[in-house]
Design an enzyme around this catalytic site. Structure first.
Site: not given
Ligand code: ADP
Ligand code: MN
Length: 515
Positions: A262, A259, A404
């Site tokens: 990173g 998916i 975050d």
């Protein structure tokens, strides 16, 4: 619930990543969401700030473990580096205790005794002080004060007369060599030797070490060339084995594809398998794999590692364990959120650096991030109030600051907002916790003000509403200065009393905002 007004996720700009065609589990049929620069930047900033702090800090007390998988909720997971260091020290201590036992056994009642002191792992100033008692900023005994580095005399031998033990003693050396394998690069397969009483001769150890180094260099070169080229590359053989095992055991039905990839993690989609006695597996799962190869951490820790004051400690840090701590922290934070009823992925299982959780989305299509979805003004307002509420719950009930929080880490699914990506979340009393909260507030506030929500509080109002603090400064600079002063006050309190202030709250609980 209705999901009217949800438009399809905007496809990412730029060419699709190459893994789409090469993914071993088949190409995902969804638009990939690769990490955007802003995303990376903000996470990095958070972690850098944290690291900066840890540079100056020292482990705190660990409470007894009691968690469902590995460790308990009591553990202060707000500082990953500290935790990693603590674990390592625990390990070193055990090793030293064993040494001490052997020393005793050998010496018995003999007048002439030998010492294994040179082989101890824990640094002398750590060895006999329990962590909670160390007052590391007390300048009188600060072991890390910026003096000239002192070189530890290496005598090369211990004991006297015929009882002398040189550093070449086979048994001790052999064990030491075996233990040192743990310091090899994480991708270097060392097998189970570390757990056994295996004695590696110097010759063998040196050959292995040489091999490990050249492998590391080789893989670094490869990594440089082919970074992110395939999803396969994103997971090392050990991880792949872990994933296969999950499928083999029937816990997962199939892993369908990637998916997101990173810098620090790769997320896969999977169909859930059979329930076990104690666990129901969701029909669709997300698998977050924290990267162990050439990890970010290695790059980030160099500032500390190269600092001679920490050298001793750092040379013993094991990257494998540090990565697991991030995964573990995400698991704990998600569990806290789940318990508070905040919409977020549900933890299925944590295996080493692989976290399996419920999938937010449907039929392999992940829910769009808030930044990618076009909401009706009504939904936008609804989302805003929901987030305000969630931020308060997170702060008050979970004792967490996301750290975050932005439209990148909120998904829109089933007519509501879901929070994800909480491995970096910290407790409000973290030395930079309030600054993180302020940044979260700024992101949220700006997003909704730009998005046309007239009711959206500004970042300062939002900060007060979430934290229950009453900072009155009417401009950002003063406001931030007050935040930092509060943080400092808490740190001083930690120094003086050895524990955190129970709360920052000055005027009772913050009001809970409801729609
Ligand atoms: P990071 O940003 O550190 O790479 P995230 O936890 O934010 O890691 O995950 C990256 C992306 O993967 C998210 O933006 C989201 O699109 C997707 N994702 C992560 N967890 C889930 C989940 N449980 N369900 C659906 N999608 C997810
Ligand atoms: Mn993210």
């Amino acid at each position: 619930m209705d999901s009217v007004g949800v438009a399809a996720a905007a496809p990412d700009a730029g060419p699709g990543p190459a893994w789409q065609s090469k993914c071993p589990w088949g190409a995902p049929n969804t638009t990939s969401i690769s990490c955007s620069l802003a995303d990376v930047m903000s996470e990095q900033l958070a972690k850098e700030l944290q690291l900066e702090e840890e540079n100056a800090a020292f482990p705190e007390v660990v409470a007894a473990a009691e968690g469902p998988f590995i460790t308990g909720e009591n553990i202060d997971t707000s500082s990953d580096l500290m935790l990693a260091q603590m674990l390592q020290m625990e390990f070193d201590r055990e090793y030293d205790a064993q040494l001490r036992r052997e020393e005793k056994k050998i010496n018995g009642d003999s007048k002439v005794s030998i010492s294994f002191e040179n082989y101890r792992k824990v640094h002398p100033y750590d060895s006999d002080s329990s962590e909670d008692e160390v007052d590391w900023q007390d300048t009188r005994h600060d072991p890390y004060r910026a003096d000239k580095p002192t070189t530890t005399p290496r005598r090369g031998f211990i004991g006297k007369g015929k009882d002398i033990t040189t550093k070449h003693d086979e048994v001790v050396c052999g064990r030491k060599n075996t233990a040192r394998m743990e310091n090899f690069a994480p991708e270097f397969q060392v097998g189970d030797g570390i757990g056994m009483d295996l004695k590696l001769s110097n010759q063998v150890f040196n050959a292995l070490k040489q091999h490990a180094y050249s492998e590391e260099r080789r893989s670094a070169r490869l990594h440089e060339k082919k970074e992110h080229s395939t999803a396969e590359k994103a997971v090392d053989p050990k991880t792949r084995l872990l994933l296969y095992k999950m499928v083999n055991s029937g816990m997962l039905e199939t892993i369908t594809g990637c998916i997101s990839t990173g810098k620090e993690s790769v997320v896969f989609h999977a169909y859930g398998g059979n329930a076990t006695e104690d666990k129901v597996i969701p029909p669709e799962c997300a698998i977050k794999v924290f990267k162990t190869t050439l990890n970010e951490f290695k790059n980030r820790d160099k500032y500390i590692k190269d600092d001679y004051r920490f050298k001793d400690r750092f040379s013993k840090l094991n990257p494998r364990k540090i990565i697991r701590m991030w995964a573990e922290k995400e698991m704990h934070n998600l569990t806290r959120m789940q318990n508070a009823g905040i919409p977020c992925p549900q933890v299925v299982i944590l295996k080493k650096h692989v976290l399996v959780m419920s999938f937010i989305g449907q039929d392999q299509v992940p829910a769009p991030k808030l930044k990618d979805v076009t909401l009706s003004s009504e939904d936008m307002k609804k989302a805003y109030y929901q987030i305000l509420n969630m931020m308060q719950q997170l702060y008050r009930e979970c004792n967490l600051v996301h750290a975050d929080l932005s439209e990148y880490n909120m998904l829109w699914h089933d007519g509501k907002v879901w929070l994800i990506d909480v491995s970096q979340s910290v407790e409000p009393t973290h030395p930079h916790g309030l600054e993180f909260l302020f940044r979260d507030c700024r992101n949220v506030s700006q997003f909704f003000q730009k998005g046309g929500v007239a009711e959206a509080l500004n970042e300062r109002e939002l900060f007060n509403a979430v934290s229950g603090l009453n900072i009155t400064a009417d401009n950002e600079v003063d406001f931030q200065a007050e935040i930092e002063a509060l943080e400092k006050m808490n740190e001083d309190h930690v120094q003086n009393h050895g524990k955190k202030l129970s709360t920052f709250s000055t005027d009772g609980d913050p009001p809970i905002y409801d729609e």
